[in-house]
Scaffold this motif. Structure first.
Motif, short mmCIF file in Angstrom:
data_model
loop_
_atom_site.label_atom_id
_atom_site.label_comp_id
_atom_site.label_asym_id
_atom_site.label_seq_id
_atom_site.Cartn_x
_atom_site.Cartn_y
_atom_site.Cartn_z
N CYS A 44 66.86 45.21 24.91
CA CYS A 44 66.91 46.56 24.33
C CYS A 44 65.61 46.85 23.58
CB CYS A 44 68.10 46.68 23.38
SG CYS A 44 69.69 46.78 24.22
N ASN A 85 71.19 50.36 22.79
CA ASN A 85 72.26 49.39 22.98
C ASN A 85 72.38 49.02 24.45
OD1 ASN A 85 74.04 51.39 24.30
ND2 ASN A 85 74.15 52.30 22.25
N THR A 86 73.34 48.14 24.73
CA THR A 86 73.51 47.61 26.09
C THR A 86 73.88 48.70 27.08
OG1 THR A 86 74.25 45.52 25.11
CG2 THR A 86 74.71 45.85 27.44
N LEU A 107 70.78 50.57 27.95
CA LEU A 107 69.94 49.67 28.76
C LEU A 107 70.46 49.60 30.19
CD1 LEU A 107 67.75 47.40 28.95
CD2 LEU A 107 69.59 45.79 28.31
#
Length: 780
Positions: free
Chosen positions: A139, A146-147, A150
């Motif tokens: 990130c 955040n994931t 991403l």
């Protein structure tokens, strides 16, 4: 999560491993394209192996989303979990595309009841904490929050070219820096056995394996090892584990919803904003952004928010600009949301935007932001094919509601005094206890002491009722059995919290389940035996004793369960109060009420329930004589013995409680337990408790009287107004005065304030005399 790569398992065994992020459209596209290109002999999917022989049921033709609901119960553990599928779930695409191209389908993971899933409510939960550090670095490298952001940047809005390699690299990196725990290791070992068996049976034909990306590297390594596990009946296929003997469990399909699927509502798996990804799956990122921009604007306008055509154009323009600025060929989810906020929210925001983090939507978000999140979440609710098997409870409830004329929406009034009304009330309360939507009680008895003979309910039917009924089927096959099991579970969760146990008991009475389940009795008895709050125990005892003695309405009179509760509460209260120590302090009314309930139980239930009065009297005697016990408990213990018929000298006891710091609290305990006895022994010459008390109070110095007054007032509040008037009349008689006793109780000001004012005046006068400012008064 996801990644894909082909590999060999044994000589000539062509197995393709596709690691996926659950509920990812990009991974679903890859799965579909791979199966279409390879036309495999087997498609193996991460899913509950014990549902493998029911895949035809899963593929009947439901309206998605749906889920496999699995439940398990034994003497030590209760577990429920879901395996959800929507149109863009890679597992769903693997099953439907595999079936379309003639592949054999297999679920290859451990059953949901297995201890490896003990801490999971959802099979497809992404365990982000296992690889938090590597994703944090990624990130930072890609400058995203955040994931989820991403993931969109790398896969959902990126070109499909090279997708398989990018996914493989991502999950190799994730798994390379993370270690699997024993639960994951057990699952991976089991799935590897299915892969080896399928590869052996397929020969040179392809096999496709679709699992979470975290598992893919381990499965590639494990699948090449020799299989030493047992196979049933001499075949090469792994044995499907079965629940241990004495355990109950099973699986059923349930309709699911986007609301339950969304991480913003607490779902810890897959993707947030399912409506967005549904639109992306159906038409691509551009169509998803355009359609949902209009949806958000429509929702805001419906809530009387002014959104002009210019605002709509600005939102689209900003979304496209943000996408280009962030290097996206097509707008991603956060590009859309950030563009909408920039164009439509003019106020200052008090908290970070919810899509900058993962997890449930925090309270206090801007109303327009809430609408955006809700629009991208969607309101789709699945629907099962009419031929889908359902647990017996669903059919039992339908039959019961039709028989009782409760199968129509509207307002229902039931009278508890007639048999049919009581049956209807019990059925509705059982649904309420099972948390079935659309069953709301508007009015009715809230406690056992309320003389309410009628209930009013509002019934409604919606998309969420069937899923709730199917899931409640884990508790039992009939409405009565299911409610009893649910109450037993609540009693277990309550533990030794007596207040919560009291609620369970009252619900059991309303449901007509008081003596249906022996386990409820055992669970509640164990909870009471460990309770430590005397006040809560007293409330339980008072409630249950009233129902046990008098309740013919709900059918709890002389209930075996309530008798067990009464016995347990009496024993526990006496044990706890004997251990209480402490000096002078305000009387604790909750424990005095608990002892009063104990007295009532010993007076009215000792013989039929076998309560030990002698043991109770012994406890009372020890407490009343123990100078280390608080004054209110000593007075209450003396009153308990007196009310149970022990021969006592109350006058002597009152004199022994003398002292401005202790007298009032001691009397509070006495009056709480033996008010009737105090009044009964009064004679015309004032030789009883009240007469002696009058003498003692008159003899107090003014300062001591001021100290004692608050506790004395609290003590006499145990007498109702009519009895306080009798006491006032006797005090007038003792002084040879005539007048209205009732008027004596109606002072123009607070007596405590009067006493404080009088003391203040005396202090002022002493100071003035000491300074020679006024002459000393003659005491005469």
């Amino acid at each position: 999560m996801a990644g894909g790569r082909s590999g060999l398992v044994g000589r000539g065994k062509n197995v393709t491993f596709i690691g996926v992020r659950h509920h990812s459209p990009a991974c679903a596209r890859l799965v579909g394209q791979t199966i279409e290109a390879l036309r495999p002999a087997y498609v193996l999917v991460e899913g509950p192996a014990d549902f493998g022989d029911r895949l035809d049921e899963l593929l009947l033709g439901h309206d998605l989303p749906v889920a496999i609901f699995s439940h398990y119960r034994d003497e030590t553990r209760v577990h429920a979990s879901w395996s959800p599928f929507c149109a863009y779930s890679p597992e769903w695409v693997a099953l439907t595309t595999g079936r379309a191209y003639g592949a054999e389908l297999r679920f290859i993971d451990l059953p949901a009841w297995h201890p490896a899933f003990a801490d999971r409510r959802n099979r497809y939960a992404d365990a982000e904490e296992r690889y938090a550090e590597v994703t944090r670095r990624l990130c930072r490298s890609f400058a995203v929050d955040n994931t989820d952001t991403l993931w969109d940047h790398l896969f959902e809005v990126a070109d499909d070219e090279g997708l398989e390699e990018r996914l493989a690299a991502y999950f190799d990196l994730v798994r390379g820096e993370s270690s699997a725990g024993p639960d994951d290791a057990a699952r991976e070992a089991y799935m590897a056995r299915w892969i080896r068996a399928a590869a052996a049976d397929a020969g040179d034909r392809p096999v496709v394996v679709v699992t979470g990306g975290f598992h893919r590297p381990a499965l590639q390594a494990l699948a090449g090892q020799e299989d030493s596990g047992p196979a049933p009946h001499g075949t090469g296929w792994p044995e499907v584990p079965r629940p241990p003997e004495g355990a109950a469990g099973g699986s059923f399909l349930v309709p699911y919803s986007f609301q339950r699927l969304d991480s913003f509502t607490g779902y810890q798996s897959g993707m947030p904003s399912p409506e967005y990804y549904q639109r992306l799956w159906e038409g691509g990122p551009e169509q998803a952004a355009s359609a949902l921009t209009e949806t958000v604007v429509t929702r805001l306008r419906e809530r009387r928010q002014v959104v002009s055509t210019a605002d709509l154009i600005a939102a689209r323009t900003l979304t496209e600009g943000l996408a280009r600025l962030r290097g996206h060929h097509r707008p991603a989810r956060t590009d859309l949301l950030d563009g909408l906020v920039a164009a439509l929210v003019t106020d200052d925001l008090d908290q970070p935007l919810p899509w900058t983090a993962r997890g449930p939507l925090a309270p206090g978000a801007h109303p327009a932001v809430n609408e955006m999140v809700t629009a991208l979440s969607g309101d789709r609710v699945g629907r099962l094919h009419p031929g889908t098997p359902a647990p017996p409870l669903v059919h039992d409830v339908a039959t019961e509601l039709e028989r009782l004329k409760l199968d129509q929406a509207g307002t229902v009034t039931v009278r508890l005094t007639d048999e049919r009304g009581l049956r209807r009330s019990r059925a509705l309360h059982r649904l309420r206890v099972l948390r079935i939507p659309g069953v709301e009680r508007e009015s009715g008895p809230a406690t056992a002491a309320e003389p309410v003979l009628e209930e009013r309910w509002t019934l409604s039917f919606g998309d969420h009722r069937l899923p709730a009924l199917i899931e409640a089927g884990a508790y039992g096959a009939t409405l009565g059995d299911a409610a009893a099991a649910a109450l037993d579970e609540r009693a277990t969760e309550a533990g030794s919290a007596a207040g919560r146990l009291a609620t369970v008991l009252f619900d059991a009475a309303l449901c007509g389940c008081v003596d249906v389940s022996g386990r409820i009795a055992e669970t509640i008895a164990a909870g009471i035996a460990g309770a430590v709050d005397v006040g809560d125990l007293g409330r339980v005892l008072s409630t249950v004793l009233g129902l046990w003695r008098h309740d013919e309405l709900l059918g709890t009179a002389r209930s075996t369960l309530f008798g067990t509760v009464i016995e347990g509460c009496v024993t526990r209260v006496l044990w706890l109060v004997e251990g209480i120590r402490g000096g002078p302090a305000p009387a604790d009314l909750t424990r005095l009420h608990a002892l009063a309930a104990t007295r009532d139980a010993l007076l009215h239930a000792a013989a039929p329930l076998g309560l030990d009065r002698e043991a109770a009297l012994a406890v009372a005697g020890r407490i009343s004589a123990n100078a280390a016990a608080p004054p209110d408990l000593r007075g209450a213990a003396f009153g308990l013995g007196w009310s149970l018929g022990t021969v006592v000298d109350p006058v002597r006891a009152v004199r022994g409680a003398a002292g401005p710091h202790t007298l009032g609290d001691w009397l509070a305990g006495l009056f709480a337990l033996a008010r009737d006895e105090v009044l009964a022994v009064e004679s015309s010459d004032g030789a009883g408790v009240l007469g002696v008390l009058d003498e003692m109070i008159v003899a107090l110095a003014e300062d001591d009287f001021l100290v004692a007054l608050p506790a004395l007032r609290q003590a006499f509040e145990f007498f109702p107004p009519r009895e306080r008037e009798i006491i006032a009349g006797r005090l007038l008689d003792r002084r040879g005065l005539r007048g209205s006793a009732r008027a004596l109780l109606r002072t123009a000001a607070d007596p405590l304030m009067i006493a404080k004012a009088k003391a203040l005046e005396a202090n002022v006068e002493r100071l003035l005399v000491a300074e020679g400012l006024v002459p000393r008064r003659d005491p005469a």
